[in-house]
Design a protein around this motif. Sequence first.
Motif, mmCIF file in Angstrom:
data_model
loop_
_atom_site.group_PDB
_atom_site.id
_atom_site.type_symbol
_atom_site.label_atom_id
_atom_site.label_comp_id
_atom_site.label_asym_id
_atom_site.label_seq_id
_atom_site.Cartn_x
_atom_site.Cartn_y
_atom_site.Cartn_z
ATOM 1 N N PHE A 138 16.898 -60.826 -13.625
ATOM 2 C CA PHE A 138 17.281 -59.415 -13.569
ATOM 3 C C PHE A 138 16.315 -58.633 -12.691
ATOM 4 O O PHE A 138 16.735 -57.805 -11.869
ATOM 5 C CB PHE A 138 17.304 -58.837 -14.987
ATOM 6 N N ARG A 139 15.038 -58.900 -12.837
ATOM 7 C CA ARG A 139 14.025 -58.219 -12.016
ATOM 8 C C ARG A 139 14.272 -58.467 -10.539
ATOM 9 O O ARG A 139 14.285 -57.529 -9.727
ATOM 10 C CB ARG A 139 12.637 -58.739 -12.410
ATOM 11 N N ASP A 140 14.480 -59.712 -10.169
ATOM 12 C CA ASP A 140 14.647 -60.048 -8.758
ATOM 13 C C ASP A 140 15.935 -59.466 -8.173
ATOM 14 O O ASP A 140 15.989 -59.131 -6.977
ATOM 15 C CB ASP A 140 14.641 -61.563 -8.576
ATOM 16 N N GLN A 141 16.957 -59.320 -8.997
ATOM 17 C CA GLN A 141 18.247 -58.836 -8.503
ATOM 18 C C GLN A 141 18.368 -57.316 -8.540
ATOM 19 O O GLN A 141 19.071 -56.737 -7.698
ATOM 20 C CB GLN A 141 19.382 -59.450 -9.332
ATOM 21 N N SER A 142 17.684 -56.658 -9.493
ATOM 22 C CA SER A 142 17.974 -55.242 -9.745
ATOM 23 C C SER A 142 16.797 -54.291 -9.601
ATOM 24 O O SER A 142 17.014 -53.083 -9.431
ATOM 25 C CB SER A 142 18.556 -55.090 -11.167
ATOM 26 N N ILE A 143 15.588 -54.787 -9.722
ATOM 27 C CA ILE A 143 14.418 -53.900 -9.725
ATOM 28 C C ILE A 143 13.765 -53.900 -8.352
ATOM 29 O O ILE A 143 13.545 -54.960 -7.755
ATOM 30 C CB ILE A 143 13.418 -54.324 -10.817
ATOM 31 N N GLN A 144 13.461 -52.721 -7.865
ATOM 32 C CA GLN A 144 12.761 -52.548 -6.579
ATOM 33 C C GLN A 144 11.582 -51.620 -6.826
ATOM 34 O O GLN A 144 11.689 -50.401 -6.682
ATOM 35 C CB GLN A 144 13.704 -51.957 -5.533
ATOM 36 N N GLY A 145 10.467 -52.232 -7.185
ATOM 37 C CA GLY A 145 9.316 -51.436 -7.583
ATOM 38 C C GLY A 145 8.852 -50.454 -6.525
ATOM 39 O O GLY A 145 8.472 -49.316 -6.843
ATOM 40 N N ASP A 146 8.895 -50.855 -5.257
ATOM 41 C CA ASP A 146 8.441 -49.956 -4.204
ATOM 42 C C ASP A 146 9.375 -48.754 -4.064
ATOM 43 O O ASP A 146 8.920 -47.618 -3.843
ATOM 44 C CB ASP A 146 8.331 -50.708 -2.874
ATOM 45 N N VAL A 147 10.686 -48.988 -4.226
ATOM 46 C CA VAL A 147 11.657 -47.893 -4.137
ATOM 47 C C VAL A 147 11.502 -46.955 -5.337
ATOM 48 O O VAL A 147 11.497 -45.721 -5.184
ATOM 49 C CB VAL A 147 13.100 -48.440 -4.069
ATOM 50 N N HIS A 148 11.371 -47.513 -6.527
ATOM 51 C CA HIS A 148 11.211 -46.675 -7.724
ATOM 52 C C HIS A 148 9.937 -45.837 -7.615
ATOM 53 O O HIS A 148 9.907 -44.687 -8.066
ATOM 54 C CB HIS A 148 11.150 -47.541 -8.981
ATOM 55 N N ASP A 149 8.909 -46.401 -7.013
ATOM 56 C CA ASP A 149 7.651 -45.666 -6.836
ATOM 57 C C ASP A 149 7.846 -44.482 -5.895
ATOM 58 O O ASP A 149 7.395 -43.360 -6.191
ATOM 59 C CB ASP A 149 6.587 -46.618 -6.286
ATOM 60 N N ARG A 150 8.531 -44.704 -4.771
ATOM 61 C CA ARG A 150 8.743 -43.624 -3.804
ATOM 62 C C ARG A 150 9.685 -42.547 -4.345
ATOM 63 O O ARG A 150 9.468 -41.357 -4.134
ATOM 64 C CB ARG A 150 9.292 -44.190 -2.486
ATOM 65 N N GLN A 151 10.732 -42.989 -5.038
ATOM 66 C CA GLN A 151 11.704 -42.036 -5.558
ATOM 67 C C GLN A 151 11.263 -41.393 -6.877
ATOM 68 O O GLN A 151 11.892 -40.456 -7.364
ATOM 69 C CB GLN A 151 13.059 -42.726 -5.738
ATOM 70 N N LYS A 152 10.197 -41.942 -7.452
ATOM 71 C CA LYS A 152 9.607 -41.422 -8.684
ATOM 72 C C LYS A 152 10.591 -41.396 -9.844
ATOM 73 O O LYS A 152 10.642 -40.442 -10.633
ATOM 74 C CB LYS A 152 8.987 -40.033 -8.455
ATOM 75 N N GLU A 153 11.350 -42.464 -9.948
ATOM 76 C CA GLU A 153 12.254 -42.603 -11.083
ATOM 77 C C GLU A 153 12.735 -44.046 -11.181
ATOM 78 O O GLU A 153 12.725 -44.787 -10.186
ATOM 79 C CB GLU A 153 13.459 -41.673 -10.957
ATOM 80 N N ILE A 154 13.127 -44.416 -12.376
ATOM 81 C CA ILE A 154 13.799 -45.696 -12.591
ATOM 82 C C ILE A 154 15.287 -45.383 -12.679
ATOM 83 O O ILE A 154 15.719 -44.663 -13.589
ATOM 84 C CB ILE A 154 13.301 -46.376 -13.879
ATOM 85 N N PRO A 155 16.101 -45.851 -11.746
ATOM 86 C CA PRO A 155 17.504 -45.431 -11.690
ATOM 87 C C PRO A 155 18.319 -45.909 -12.888
ATOM 88 O O PRO A 155 17.963 -46.879 -13.560
ATOM 89 C CB PRO A 155 18.006 -46.054 -10.385
ATOM 90 N N ASP A 156 19.421 -45.229 -13.114
ATOM 91 C CA ASP A 156 20.270 -45.536 -14.262
ATOM 92 C C ASP A 156 20.749 -46.985 -14.309
ATOM 93 O O ASP A 156 20.784 -47.591 -15.388
ATOM 94 C CB ASP A 156 21.479 -44.587 -14.294
ATOM 95 N N PRO A 157 21.135 -47.594 -13.169
ATOM 96 C CA PRO A 157 21.565 -48.999 -13.249
ATOM 97 C C PRO A 157 20.486 -49.933 -13.803
ATOM 98 O O PRO A 157 20.808 -50.906 -14.499
ATOM 99 C CB PRO A 157 21.900 -49.339 -11.789
ATOM 100 N N VAL A 158 19.218 -49.653 -13.504
ATOM 101 C CA VAL A 158 18.144 -50.478 -14.055
ATOM 102 C C VAL A 158 18.046 -50.262 -15.559
ATOM 103 O O VAL A 158 17.923 -51.226 -16.336
ATOM 104 C CB VAL A 158 16.804 -50.160 -13.362
ATOM 105 N N ARG A 159 18.108 -49.018 -15.999
ATOM 106 C CA ARG A 159 18.057 -48.729 -17.431
ATOM 107 C C ARG A 159 19.237 -49.388 -18.152
ATOM 108 O O ARG A 159 19.077 -49.950 -19.240
ATOM 109 C CB ARG A 159 18.091 -47.217 -17.668
ATOM 110 N N GLN A 160 20.414 -49.305 -17.543
ATOM 111 C CA GLN A 160 21.586 -49.925 -18.149
ATOM 112 C C GLN A 160 21.428 -51.434 -18.229
ATOM 113 O O GLN A 160 21.829 -52.067 -19.213
ATOM 114 C CB GLN A 160 22.828 -49.548 -17.344
ATOM 115 N N GLY A 161 20.835 -52.014 -17.184
ATOM 116 C CA GLY A 161 20.598 -53.452 -17.207
ATOM 117 C C GLY A 161 19.628 -53.862 -18.306
ATOM 118 O O GLY A 161 19.835 -54.873 -18.985
#
Length: 530
Positions: A41-64
């Motif tokens: 799931f991490r490799d397919q759905s999580i983008q730590g660098d993007v979440h850091d820049r956007q300053k949020e964990i997006p809803d699809p990640v939370r749903q996952g």
Amino acid sequence: MSFLRKLLSGQNPATTVADYPTLDAEEQELLAMVRDTVSRFRDQSIQGDVHDRQKEIPDPVRQGLAELGLFGLLFPEQVGGMGLGMRAYMEVLRSLAWDCQSTATLLGGHLSLAGRGLLLFGNEEQKGRWLPVMASGECVGAFALTEPGAGSDFRSLRTKAVRVEGGWQLNGNKLWITNGSEAGMFLTFARLETAEDGLAAFLVDASSSGVQVGRPEDKLGLNGSNTNPVDFDQVFVPDRDLLGQPGEGFKIAAEILNRGRAGWAGTCLGASERALHEARDHAAQRVQYGHAIEKFGMIREFLAEMASDVALLQAFMDLTGGLGDAGETELVLESAALKIFATEVQFQSADLALQIAGGNGFSREYPYERLLRDARVSRIFEGTNEVLRMLVAMLAAAAGKQGWQGQGSWAAPETLAEAWHPHWHKLYPESERLHQEAVALAAKHGKQFRMAECDHRRLADRAISLGVRTATLLRLAAEPDFAAAEAVRYGLLRQERRYLQVETEAQAPLDEAMEQAVRGLLQEQTAALR
């Protein structure tokens, strides 16, 4: 009595932890399945660098996360949870932190702080009402303890709870609240009407009138995780949402933190492994003066230090988590020691990785600077490392008052390979010297021992090192191949040299151990760390 307390009183750890808390075949299979599922799931759905820049964990990640059941990881199956234990929780955070420590922080605040409070102190009605929606991810939990004037010293809370008809009215301000923006429930601590009444804990519905969540803090790191100020302005809390009894707030907060802070070691381990992975790959590919920089002595030493720290941290973490899963309830000393060691390994690993990367490490195009930024807060929250060192020293002194129970030496575990015996036989004399020093310092300072912080640091660091080395050797006795032997040996030698004041002539075997550790590391497949 806890494992470390017994160790500090002279009892042989090979008998006090006779059966190292390893997993049986079924438990290993379940844990491997959880780890693999989370990693995919991490490799397919999580983008730590993007979440850091956007300053949020997006809803699809939370749903996952919710679909995987991770919001209910520690909760009983009958309320929709997974019913797993501390080691599984640590492994989930470890996997997530490889790419995004902010995502690990979201789960940590929800499960280990707010959720743990309900598990430990909630009545059946409260558990039945809150845990199902928390397990599903519908309601995210937050832990509202810290205030502008009350950090580690949470006896200084100023938020007030006043008795009113049918419940309580809360007024006050909280600061640095993880999950503040998305919380559906705040586990909130407030002072009762008089100082003598102490503190109380409340389950505050985030939709209650008077709950005001401020804008997220602009932080150095963990930017994907929201951290907010939260104000309570005449917030009514019904009697049914008082957690525990009036006056038990301090005990509840302390118990949650004492148990919960050990779990953060999983995040520290995952982030440290990522730092080592990136540094090793860069050192193999970067060519200077006609050679890959992995050939240069200081770079090799950095890599060996990181690999050895990761191995020792894994052993200490697994022992602490395993003891918790086995039913050990007295883990205050272990949790504090583990949190200190894990967070400092994490920061050192991130710092060394950035140094190896050179200019690339200073660029946001690469993960090094984010690893360093995210690591910095670990030594601050859930009890600063300075306060925890004071706690470790105070508990070491308390163990000293119980008297020395050593019998002159500790027999090595029967399953420990003979090559490790020289390291084992250093433990007993070090434990005895530590005991004597703790007794002497307590006598020297008397009632002022609590303020002797320079002595606290020295005493605590030696106690932590003793615990780390002992945990590592016990792990080797139970599972000889848990980590690369060269890295483990180098880690033990580094700890011994630092804390046993080894003479200068011992440097040669230390250098040779470093070379063996780094040679083994560079021969491994990159995927082995994942």
